[in-house]
Design an enzyme around this catalytic site. Structure first.
Site, PDB file in Angstrom:
ATOM      1  N   HIS A 119       7.884 -11.363   1.299  1.00  0.00           N
ATOM      2  CA  HIS A 119       6.683 -11.299   0.444  1.00  0.00           C
ATOM      3  C   HIS A 119       5.409 -11.028   1.257  1.00  0.00           C
ATOM      4  O   HIS A 119       4.729 -10.030   1.011  1.00  0.00           O
ATOM      5  CB  HIS A 119       6.579 -12.567  -0.410  1.00  0.00           C
ATOM      6  CG  HIS A 119       5.273 -12.706  -1.125  1.00  0.00           C
ATOM      7  ND1 HIS A 119       4.863 -11.830  -2.105  1.00  0.00           N
ATOM      8  CD2 HIS A 119       4.268 -13.603  -0.986  1.00  0.00           C
ATOM      9  CE1 HIS A 119       3.669 -12.195  -2.542  1.00  0.00           C
ATOM     10  NE2 HIS A 119       3.284 -13.269  -1.875  1.00  0.00           N
ATOM     11  N   HIS A 153      -1.060 -15.428   4.249  1.00  0.00           N
ATOM     12  CA  HIS A 153      -1.763 -15.991   3.102  1.00  0.00           C
ATOM     13  C   HIS A 153      -1.094 -17.204   2.472  1.00  0.00           C
ATOM     14  O   HIS A 153      -1.734 -17.955   1.749  1.00  0.00           O
ATOM     15  CB  HIS A 153      -2.059 -14.922   2.042  1.00  0.00           C
ATOM     16  CG  HIS A 153      -0.889 -14.528   1.185  1.00  0.00           C
ATOM     17  ND1 HIS A 153      -0.017 -13.537   1.533  1.00  0.00           N
ATOM     18  CD2 HIS A 153      -0.461 -14.998  -0.003  1.00  0.00           C
ATOM     19  CE1 HIS A 153       0.906 -13.405   0.591  1.00  0.00           C
ATOM     20  NE2 HIS A 153       0.658 -14.288  -0.355  1.00  0.00           N
ATOM     21  N   GLU A 156      -0.569 -23.120   2.290  1.00  0.00           N
ATOM     22  CA  GLU A 156      -0.082 -23.756   1.071  1.00  0.00           C
ATOM     23  C   GLU A 156       1.364 -24.219   1.193  1.00  0.00           C
ATOM     24  O   GLU A 156       1.721 -25.291   0.716  1.00  0.00           O
ATOM     25  CB  GLU A 156      -0.220 -22.773  -0.101  1.00  0.00           C
ATOM     26  CG  GLU A 156      -0.367 -23.490  -1.413  1.00  0.00           C
ATOM     27  CD  GLU A 156      -0.230 -22.556  -2.592  1.00  0.00           C
ATOM     28  OE1 GLU A 156      -0.384 -21.345  -2.397  1.00  0.00           O
ATOM     29  OE2 GLU A 156       0.035 -23.042  -3.692  1.00  0.00           O
ATOM     30  N   ASP A 157       2.181 -23.396   1.820  1.00  0.00           N
ATOM     31  CA  ASP A 157       3.626 -23.668   1.777  1.00  0.00           C
ATOM     32  C   ASP A 157       4.229 -24.239   3.057  1.00  0.00           C
ATOM     33  O   ASP A 157       5.415 -24.529   3.099  1.00  0.00           O
ATOM     34  CB  ASP A 157       4.380 -22.378   1.424  1.00  0.00           C
ATOM     35  CG  ASP A 157       4.042 -21.906   0.018  1.00  0.00           C
ATOM     36  OD1 ASP A 157       3.556 -22.737  -0.769  1.00  0.00           O
ATOM     37  OD2 ASP A 157       4.244 -20.720  -0.278  1.00  0.00           O
ATOM     38  N   ASP A 206      -1.162  -9.020  -3.285  1.00  0.00           N
ATOM     39  CA  ASP A 206      -0.224 -10.118  -3.541  1.00  0.00           C
ATOM     40  C   ASP A 206       0.374  -9.966  -4.934  1.00  0.00           C
ATOM     41  O   ASP A 206       1.574 -10.114  -5.155  1.00  0.00           O
ATOM     42  CB  ASP A 206      -1.010 -11.425  -3.403  1.00  0.00           C
ATOM     43  CG  ASP A 206      -0.185 -12.665  -3.680  1.00  0.00           C
ATOM     44  OD1 ASP A 206       0.877 -12.807  -3.051  1.00  0.00           O
ATOM     45  OD2 ASP A 206      -0.611 -13.485  -4.507  1.00  0.00           O
ATOM     46  N   ASP A 236       2.654  16.491 -21.182  1.00  0.00           N
ATOM     47  CA  ASP A 236       2.144  16.391 -19.809  1.00  0.00           C
ATOM     48  C   ASP A 236       2.617  15.137 -19.080  1.00  0.00           C
ATOM     49  O   ASP A 236       1.922  14.150 -18.982  1.00  0.00           O
ATOM     50  CB  ASP A 236       0.618  16.526 -19.740  1.00  0.00           C
ATOM     51  CG  ASP A 236      -0.073  15.655 -20.769  1.00  0.00           C
ATOM     52  OD1 ASP A 236       0.628  15.070 -21.610  1.00  0.00           O
ATOM     53  OD2 ASP A 236      -1.303  15.556 -20.713  1.00  0.00           O
TER      54      ASP A 236
END
Ligand code: MN
Length: 671
Positions: A53, A77, A81-82, A144, A264
């Site tokens: 990810h 990122h 948090e994790d 993200d 189109d």
């Protein structure tokens, strides 16, 4: 399926192809090593290694050519948090900018609210808050989002749909506002895939089938252009492009067509070096192929509000084959695809090249400070801030920026709350239209107002803007409150006064009613305002003789209207039921007006309204009501009714004479 090593390689390759310096690539490599180690034991819902990810997010960012701190943040990122990593640690290892960016992105995700709706709305509120502070946070968040959307299938169906819907309503429009064209298209395609999987598959199938046809046409068009350009010095390249699936889907929906009938599915883009060449190419294209009328758009002279620039035209390249051609410079092309990310706008906070219109950002800042409920906030962002805007003209030529889908009622409330409350009908470009109709860009909209404030409950569901909704709700809330107060005072009165005093107050015991019963008369110089009402009978108490600026209070007397005392008057202590019958009063400057109603026969055009309104304005009055009886329209005249308010010192005969003399007015009489 790609594994992490392949993706990592792709990230580095992308950075090299975008000419990042070696030291920037090393910086990102360090970020990867750290993130990979920290996430090592974690998996995604898809069963893949978690690190897939963050690397995917970093690749999207590298493709946008953003700074190395942003790419590193893409990789890092989720570590705070994790995993057990702290912001301080990040700051030490990668510097303050990365720590701040990670903090910004983390704050957005770390929310624990009670209901789902609240959480959704709060997430968006925080995200937009972070964006206002640093645009880079939102670009990372959008990257993200792309990767999360592309792995949506591993979530429960219900959740997929919810996330996809939110993407269509908030994230994709936001990317559009920021000029991130590719991100917007990608998010829309992924949302379509989740929401309408069958249609999505169908469109892909047809786009692939059109592939060979596409190369034939491109070859044919290039050949003809090359012949024409041989002698000129114009340098250009031709790119073919498959239209993004969501726009094909929109076309199917809008025209109620099957995929087979959408001609189109692809278009071509001609990239030149200079703006002059864009127009030269455009001229040549039209000299070779027959243009389809009404399909030419010059977004170079008139860029879209997000800064998008290009020429668009549709031409016939075969007997029945229409092809959309976009013409733009290389710079424009980059900007259209990467928006602010391409121009480093977020670094300086200046609009890129002075072209993009960031008024929506200003509106956003205002909304952030409003105390809106979660639901109202979400709807405001979706319907007012992020929707495409259009321009509506008043009959006088004033321009109002309105969100797409706005109705005449939204417009009426935008012009003035009072105009909204009095709205009885509307005309667009001279034609009567229903109040729930959707206005179109460039319309001249005239609101027909009545004498009464008469909003309807169902309007709340008809209007699109939250502002109008709020005003209508407010109106009904106030009315409810008034009703309650009135009931309350009636009850009190019944208990206390009924035996001896039925003659004066009747059964509705409010200051307003009393004032209506006794003929209205206003003081010469000083007026009194009772709950916003000025047209009331009042007398000054003899005991304390109030004068401005004394603090005053009113007492509803039997027979003398409202008696005004000074607040500190001793005698009010001796009035037994003073507390129950007192009203709040204020000094106001006297402004006495008279109201006149007319019937007239007039030209069935906007002109008569404009002309009368000019006369009324000249005398410092206002039009309270204007309406046309369309059933009497004979082509050259129509019955009209209007009511005007004039300052009492204006001689109505003079005004009447001026209106009679107007060219559009054929007959006028007092009603
Ligand atoms: Mn993430």
């Amino acid at each position: 399926m790609s594994n992490k090593d392949e993706l990592y390689e792709k990230l580095i390759k992308t950075m090299k192809s975008k000419n990042y310096r070696d030291e920037d690539i090393d910086f990102v490599k360090r970020g990867y090593a750290f993130a990979e180690e920290k996430h090592r034991l974690q998996k995604r819902a898809s069963g893949e290694d978690y690190i897939i990810h963050p690397i995917s997010v970093a690749i999207y960012l590298a493709e946008m050519n953003v700074d190395r701190e942003m790419i590193a943040t893409g990789l890092l990122h989720d570590v705070v948090e994790d995993t057990d990593v702290t912001l301080d640690q990040l700051k030490e290892m990668f510097g303050e900018p990365v720590a701040l960016l990670v903090d910004g992105v983390t704050k957005i995700t770390k929310l624990k609210s009670s209901s789902h709706n609240e959480r959704q709305s709060e997430t968006i509120r925080k995200m937009l808050f972070a964006m206002i502070k640093d645009m880079r946070v939102i670009i990372i968040k959008l990257a993200d989002k792309i990767h999360n959307m592309s792995t949506l299938e591993f979530l429960p169906l219900e959740k997929q749909r919810r996330i996809a819907k939110e993407t269509l309503e908030i994230y994709a429009p936001l990317a559009g506002k920021l000029g991130l064209g590719l991100v917007k298209n990608e998010l829309e395609n992924l949302a379509l895939k989740a929401l309408k999987p069958n249609i999505y598959e169908q469109i892909i199938k047809f786009s692939k089938a059109a592939e060979s046809e596409k190369s034939d046409i491109i070859a044919q068009v290039s050949k003809k252009l090359n012949q024409k350009f041989e002698k000129s010095n114009i340098k250009y390249t031709i790119k073919s492009r498959v239209k993004h699936y969501y726009s094909v889907y929109n076309k199917m929906r809008k025209y109620n067509k099957k995929i087979e009938d959408i001609f189109d599915l692809y278009g071509i883009r001609i990239i030149t070096e200079t703006v002059e060449e864009c127009y030269a190419v455009f001229g040549i294209v039209h000299s070779i192929f027959k243009p389809v009328p009404g399909r030419f758009k010059d977004y170079i002279a008139n860029p879209k509000s997000n800064g998008y620039k290009s020429l668009h035209t549709t031409v016939m390249v075969g007997k029945r084959k229409a092809l959309e051609i976009q013409i733009r410079t290389g710079d424009m092309d980059r900007f259209n695809e990467y928006g602010i990310a391409a121009h480093w706008l977020y670094k300086t906070g200046e609009p890129a090249g002075g072209t993009s219109d960031l008024r929506w950002l200003e509106n956003l800042k205002k909304v952030q400070n409003d105390e809106l409920s979660s639901e109202d906030y979400y709807q405001t962002i979706r319907n007012d801030i992020l929707s495409e805007e259009m321009y509506i003209f008043s009959p006088k030529g004033d321009i109002y920026e309105m969100p797409r889908g706005a109705t005449p009622l939204d417009f009426a409330y935008r012009v003035h709350t009072e105009v909204g409350h009095r709205c009885k009908g509307a005309k667009a470009n001279g034609q009567i239209i229903p109040l729930h109709a959707q206005l179109k860009n460039g319309m001249i909209v005239e609101i027909i107002t009545g004498k009464e404030l008469a909003p309807k409950m169902e309007w709340i569901s008809m209007v699109k803007t939250v502002d109008a909704k709020k005003k209508i709700r407010h109106f009904f809330a106030n009315k409810e409150k008034e009703k309650k107060e009135q009931q309350l005072s009636t009850e009190k009165k019944v208990v206390k006064e009924q035996p001896q005093n039925q003659d004066i107050t009747g059964n509705k015991f409010t200051p307003k009613k009393i004032a209506e019963k006794v003929s209205a008369k206003t003081g010469d110089k000083i007026a009194i305002e009772v709950d916003g009402e000025t047209n009331l009978l009042f007398t000054f108490a003899k005991c304390c003789k109030p004068n401005p600026p004394n603090e005053i209070v009113g007492f509803i007397s039997r027979g003398r209207g409202i008696v005004i005392h000074r607040k500190d008057c001793k005698s009010i202590e001796h009035i037994v039921d003073f507390e129950d019958r007192k009203v709040n009063v204020n000094w106001v400057r006297s402004s006495v007006t008279n109201v006149y109603s007319f019937f007239m026969k007039t030209e069935p055009t906007n002109r008569s309204y404009l002309e009368i309104s000019n006369v009324v304005k000249k005398f410092k009055g206002a039009i309270l009501e204007y309406h046309i009886d369309e059933s009497t329209n004979s082509g050259d005249k129509v019955d009209a009714y209007f009511t005007i308010e004039l300052p009492s010192n204006v001689n109505i005969d003079v005004v009447f004479k001026e209106i009679t003399a107007l060219p559009s007015v054929q007959f006028i009489n007092a009603r």
